[in-house]
Design a protein around this motif. Structure first.
Motif: not given
Length: 210
Positions: A52, A54, A57-61, A77
């Motif tokens: 996981k 972060k 740019d703040g996105r969580t993947l 993904s």
């Protein structure tokens, strides 16, 4: 004097409760790390391991590691299996969800390195060739590690060559085999002395005025 003792005891108990609450909710936290550290971790975990992330740019993947190179790695993904190229420099937080170990000649070394990185005391789930167990890493040896099993009074020796998956889990309360938290025991004992023992002893003495 009696009121002062009670107030001090209340403060001690409140501190003890606060410490317990912090221990219960606090878990391993990811922090921003250098490109080099992130790259070494990704290389160590290897393809198939789940993460996981972060990003800056703040996105969580969330997803699994695909191909890995010196500047970036591929994240597959978990939801739609899309492949995204991630530069090490844009990773702000890094959390390991599952480490997958394909059978290989150097598997013994790889598993040992991952267990050492997780560290003694870390709560994990281990999938072997025959079972799936949960517990805390207790000791680490050259060819196996010792797992202190959840809700049991025994430990289990797990051979590195028998490990198929490792998954870090939320922290558990300290197990009996690890012994009590000495600081908390001392605080509780002192509070009990101020509230119960001291007033009783004083009541038996004529020259006591607390």
């Amino acid at each position: 004097m009696h009121r002062t003792s009670r107030r001090l005891a209340v403060v001690l108990i409140a501190s003890l409760l606060w410490m317990t609450t912090v221990d219960a909710v606090a878990g391993p936290q990811s922090t921003a790390q250098s490109d080099y550290v992130i790259r070494r971790q990704v290389e160590l975990l290897g393809p198939g391991s789940e993460l996981k992330l972060k990003l800056a740019d703040g996105r969580t993947l969330e997803g699994s590691i695909g191909a890995v190179d010196s500047a970036s790695f591929e994240l597959i993904s978990k939801k739609d299996h899309d492949r995204v190229q991630i530069d090490y420099r844009v990773v702000a937080e890094f959390e390991v969800r599952k480490v997958v170990f394909p059978e290989a000649k150097d598997m013994n070394v790889q598993v040992q390195r991952v267990v050492n990185q997780l560290g003694i005391g870390r709560h994990i789930q281990v999938k072997t060739s025959s079972e799936k167990v949960n517990g805390n890493v207790h000791r680490i040896w050259d060819d196996h590690f010792e797992l202190l099993l959840d809700k049991k009074w025994k430990s289990l020796d797990v051979a590195y060559t028998d490990v198929r998956e490792l998954s870090p889990q939320p922290s558990k309360r300290r197990q009996t085999g690890d012994g009590p938290d000495v600081g908390k025991v001392i605080l509780m004992g002192f509070a009990l002395f101020l509230i119960v023992v001291l007033p009783v002893q004083c009541s038996l003495r004529k020259d006591c005025h607390i």
